[in-house]
Write a protein that holds these residues in place. Structure first.
Motif, PDB file in Angstrom:
ATOM      1  N   THR A  71     -10.147  12.440   9.264  1.00  0.00           N
ATOM      2  CA  THR A  71     -10.819  11.149   9.196  1.00  0.00           C
ATOM      3  C   THR A  71      -9.812  10.009   9.179  1.00  0.00           C
ATOM      4  OG1 THR A  71     -10.871  10.985   6.770  1.00  0.00           O
ATOM      5  CG2 THR A  71     -12.691  12.160   7.834  1.00  0.00           C
ATOM      6  N   VAL A  72     -10.265   8.866   9.667  1.00  0.00           N
ATOM      7  CA  VAL A  72      -9.573   7.591   9.500  1.00  0.00           C
ATOM      8  C   VAL A  72     -10.543   6.661   8.797  1.00  0.00           C
ATOM      9  CG1 VAL A  72      -8.617   5.568  10.657  1.00  0.00           C
ATOM     10  CG2 VAL A  72      -8.062   7.848  11.488  1.00  0.00           C
ATOM     11  N   LYS A  73     -10.079   6.019   7.736  1.00  0.00           N
ATOM     12  CA  LYS A  73     -10.940   5.144   6.946  1.00  0.00           C
ATOM     13  C   LYS A  73     -10.394   3.726   6.962  1.00  0.00           C
ATOM     14  CE  LYS A  73     -12.295   8.997   3.936  1.00  0.00           C
ATOM     15  NZ  LYS A  73     -13.601   9.221   4.555  1.00  0.00           N
ATOM     16  N   LEU A  74     -11.306   2.773   6.974  1.00  0.00           N
ATOM     17  CA  LEU A  74     -10.961   1.361   6.997  1.00  0.00           C
ATOM     18  C   LEU A  74     -11.403   0.732   5.678  1.00  0.00           C
ATOM     19  CD1 LEU A  74      -9.690  -0.705   8.995  1.00  0.00           C
ATOM     20  CD2 LEU A  74     -12.029  -1.343   9.640  1.00  0.00           C
ATOM     21  N   TRP A  75     -10.449   0.075   4.983  1.00  0.00           N
ATOM     22  CA  TRP A  75     -10.689  -0.479   3.657  1.00  0.00           C
ATOM     23  C   TRP A  75     -10.455  -1.987   3.657  1.00  0.00           C
ATOM     24  CZ3 TRP A  75     -11.855   3.558   0.187  1.00  0.00           C
ATOM     25  CH2 TRP A  75     -11.449   4.833   0.585  1.00  0.00           C
ATOM     26  N   GLU A  76     -11.028  -2.639   2.654  1.00  0.00           N
ATOM     27  CA  GLU A  76     -10.799  -4.064   2.441  1.00  0.00           C
ATOM     28  C   GLU A  76      -9.972  -4.242   1.176  1.00  0.00           C
ATOM     29  OE1 GLU A  76     -13.673  -7.798   3.091  1.00  0.00           O
ATOM     30  OE2 GLU A  76     -14.162  -6.642   1.295  1.00  0.00           O
ATOM     31  N   VAL A  77      -8.809  -4.931   1.301  1.00  0.00           N
ATOM     32  CA  VAL A  77      -7.913  -5.068   0.164  1.00  0.00           C
ATOM     33  C   VAL A  77      -8.533  -5.909  -0.943  1.00  0.00           C
ATOM     34  CG1 VAL A  77      -5.677  -5.984  -0.585  1.00  0.00           C
ATOM     35  CG2 VAL A  77      -5.852  -4.751   1.576  1.00  0.00           C
ATOM     36  N   LEU A 108       0.840  -1.192   0.000  1.00  0.00           N
ATOM     37  CA  LEU A 108       0.000   0.000   0.000  1.00  0.00           C
ATOM     38  C   LEU A 108       0.873   1.239   0.000  1.00  0.00           C
ATOM     39  CD1 LEU A 108      -2.903  -1.121   0.203  1.00  0.00           C
ATOM     40  CD2 LEU A 108      -1.437  -2.384   1.814  1.00  0.00           C
ATOM     41  N   SER A 109       0.412   2.268  -0.676  1.00  0.00           N
ATOM     42  CA  SER A 109       1.147   3.536  -0.694  1.00  0.00           C
ATOM     43  C   SER A 109       0.157   4.676  -0.483  1.00  0.00           C
ATOM     44  CB  SER A 109       1.890   3.725  -2.013  1.00  0.00           C
ATOM     45  OG  SER A 109       0.992   3.789  -3.116  1.00  0.00           O
ATOM     46  N   GLY A 110       0.559   5.644   0.344  1.00  0.00           N
ATOM     47  CA  GLY A 110      -0.237   6.840   0.572  1.00  0.00           C
ATOM     48  C   GLY A 110       0.592   8.066   0.271  1.00  0.00           C
ATOM     49  N   GLY A 111      -0.039   9.121  -0.225  1.00  0.00           N
ATOM     50  CA  GLY A 111       0.716  10.292  -0.627  1.00  0.00           C
ATOM     51  C   GLY A 111       0.069  11.599  -0.227  1.00  0.00           C
ATOM     52  N   GLY A 147      -3.599  -4.603   8.369  1.00  0.00           N
ATOM     53  CA  GLY A 147      -3.807  -5.705   9.296  1.00  0.00           C
ATOM     54  C   GLY A 147      -3.379  -7.027   8.710  1.00  0.00           C
ATOM     55  N   PHE A 148      -3.730  -8.116   9.394  1.00  0.00           N
ATOM     56  CA  PHE A 148      -3.351  -9.445   8.936  1.00  0.00           C
ATOM     57  C   PHE A 148      -4.388  -9.995   7.958  1.00  0.00           C
ATOM     58  CE2 PHE A 148      -0.383  -9.159  12.349  1.00  0.00           C
ATOM     59  CZ  PHE A 148       0.647 -10.014  12.005  1.00  0.00           C
ATOM     60  N   VAL A 196      -7.178  -2.358   5.807  1.00  0.00           N
ATOM     61  CA  VAL A 196      -6.193  -1.285   5.841  1.00  0.00           C
ATOM     62  C   VAL A 196      -6.825  -0.035   6.436  1.00  0.00           C
ATOM     63  CG1 VAL A 196      -4.674   0.183   4.469  1.00  0.00           C
ATOM     64  CG2 VAL A 196      -4.985  -2.217   3.839  1.00  0.00           C
ATOM     65  N   ALA A 197      -6.166   0.544   7.444  1.00  0.00           N
ATOM     66  CA  ALA A 197      -6.612   1.812   8.031  1.00  0.00           C
ATOM     67  C   ALA A 197      -5.742   2.931   7.475  1.00  0.00           C
ATOM     68  CB  ALA A 197      -6.501   1.762   9.550  1.00  0.00           C
ATOM     69  N   THR A 198      -6.377   4.014   7.037  1.00  0.00           N
ATOM     70  CA  THR A 198      -5.649   5.159   6.478  1.00  0.00           C
ATOM     71  C   THR A 198      -6.030   6.420   7.248  1.00  0.00           C
ATOM     72  OG1 THR A 198      -7.393   5.549   4.807  1.00  0.00           O
ATOM     73  CG2 THR A 198      -5.549   4.116   4.192  1.00  0.00           C
ATOM     74  N   ALA A 199      -5.024   7.237   7.578  1.00  0.00           N
ATOM     75  CA  ALA A 199      -5.231   8.475   8.327  1.00  0.00           C
ATOM     76  C   ALA A 199      -4.889   9.662   7.449  1.00  0.00           C
ATOM     77  CB  ALA A 199      -4.358   8.485   9.586  1.00  0.00           C
TER      78      ALA A 199
END
Length: 409
Positions: A197-203, A137-140, A181-182, A189-192
């Motif tokens: 906001t913090v968002k929770l995603w499913e890969v 994962l990459s965040g920018g 996560g595992f 995946v949690a992104t800040a």
């Protein structure tokens, strides 16, 4: 057989006494220190349980130390530019680094630069692999989070630019941190973000599972191993605990401290820069710009220990100490190879890369242009032009971000 020892690994931006320190988590005993440079945020990684890597703040190289070498010999991995973030694959085969808006992927065994990914429009701020090394994962700063399949990246047609598996664009301000996560390709995946906001995603599906709105920008995020709790570090020094198992069914929710009593850790005087949770989920480690690292009891939200460093904390993480860290007789199975700064063939004029700009030129084309010298002059001119355009784009983005986030009078 002795139980595995958990250690805290920390760095600060001053690095007056050392670059990195390792101390036993519960007793606070200092185990090891590493010297040589200042590690930048999101720039600390453990490679195959044998080397500690640290991307140097504002420098174009990565420091590498053997975990238990008494003379503390520091190796340098030279890079094409300053490294903004760093991670390694759990299987120890690959190293990922963010350099400006591009992602560089190296193969550890050979040191070959395998691919340069340029799908972000601003600097890459954070990188992380899934637990099985199948995705990363990459965040920018461009507000995007990209999910990449490693297999697809490595097997991509050389004539085409590799594409991410998912592009998550629901954040409206720069990404500050992410946590995977595992579950490998089934992980969450949690992104800040600075957008509070913090968002929770499913890969696997790419779907947004949860979005939590806070009153402050979020600078760091992590989850415990069981993923019962998500911890979010705020720009005001507060740490918010979100209970994922008891959270209401709706996908979007505002975090209300008065309704979630006892779910806020207070003690830092400045923004939280990094968070990490112990294996059993009972202890939380946090670092802050106030130059302190704090150890918290998760159940009571009480601070167990405070360690004061010499500068703002850039990295603080809990890990199980590998054998190489505790045994003075341990030596790496293989020496760390020389890492190439260019893709294979670039030094011979076959391919010339600069960020998102790729020039492929055969011998016939080079002769038409008048030889290698004229070719390289032209490439230099194009690189300068691209560099100027990126600077203008970055300045415009930073200015607009400053205007949007400026407090109302």
């Amino acid at each position: 057989m002795a139980a595995p020892m958990e250690v805290a690994v920390c760095t600060d931006s001053a690095a007056q006494l050392w670059s990195c320190v390792v101390w036993e988590l519960h007793s606070g005993a200092n185990l090891l220190t590493y010297r040589g440079g200042q590690a930048g945020p999101r720039g600390l990684a453990l490679l195959n349980g044998e080397y500690l890597l640290a991307a140097q703040l504002g420098k174009n190289y990565i420091s590498a130390w053997e975990l238990q070498r008494k003379d503390q010999l520091q190796q340098k991995i030279m890079c094409p530019g300053p490294v903004t973030c760093l991670t390694t694959s759990p299987n120890g085969l690959y190293v990922l680094a963010g350099i400006a808006e591009s992602i560089y992927l190296w193969e550890v065994s050979t040191g070959n630069l395998l691919v340069i990914l340029s799908r972000h429009y601003q600097d890459v701020s954070c990188l992380q692999f899934t637990g099985d090394s199948s995705h990363f994962l990459s965040g920018g700063k461009d507000c995007l989070v990209l999910a990449w399949s490693l297999c697809s990246v490595l097997q991509a047609d050389p004539s085409r630019t590799p594409a991410p598996r998912h592009v998550w664009s629901r954040h409206t301000l720069p990404i500050t941190d992410l946590h995977c996560g595992f579950g490998g390709p089934l992980a969450r995946v949690a992104t800040a973000s600075l957008d509070q906001t913090v968002k929770l995603w499913e890969v696997s599906s790419g779907e947004l599972l949860l979005s939590v709105l806070f009153d402050v920008g979020i600078m760091a995020v992590t989850m415990d191993l069981a993923e019962h709790h998500m911890f979010c570090g705020g720009s005001d020094g507060s740490i918010f605990q979100v209970d994922l198992c008891t959270w209401p069914g709706q996908r979007e929710k505002s975090f209300q401290p008065e309704q979630d009593s006892g779910k806020v850790f207070r003690g830092h005087r400045n923004q939280v820069t990094c968070l990490s949770v112990s294996t059993d989920g009972s202890v939380l480690l946090s670092g802050s710009h106030d130059e302190t690292v704090r150890l918290w009891d998760v159940q009571s939200q009480q601070c167990l220990r405070t360690v004061t460093l010499k500068g703002p904390v850039t990295n603080a993480t809990i890990m199980l100490a590998p054998v190489s860290m505790l045994s003075s007789d341990f030596r790496p199975s293989l020496p760390l190879p020389h890492f190439n700064k260019h893709l294979l063939g670039a030094e011979h004029g076959d391919e010339l890369h600069h960020g998102g700009l790729t020039l492929r030129l055969g011998l016939h084309q080079q002769n038409v242009l008048g030889g290698q010298d004229q070719l390289r002059i032209r490439v230099t001119e194009l690189e300068d032009e691209v560099r100027n355009l990126r600077k203008i784009n970055r300045d415009l983005f930073d200015f607009s971000t400053h205007i949007i986030t400026r407090p109302a009078k």
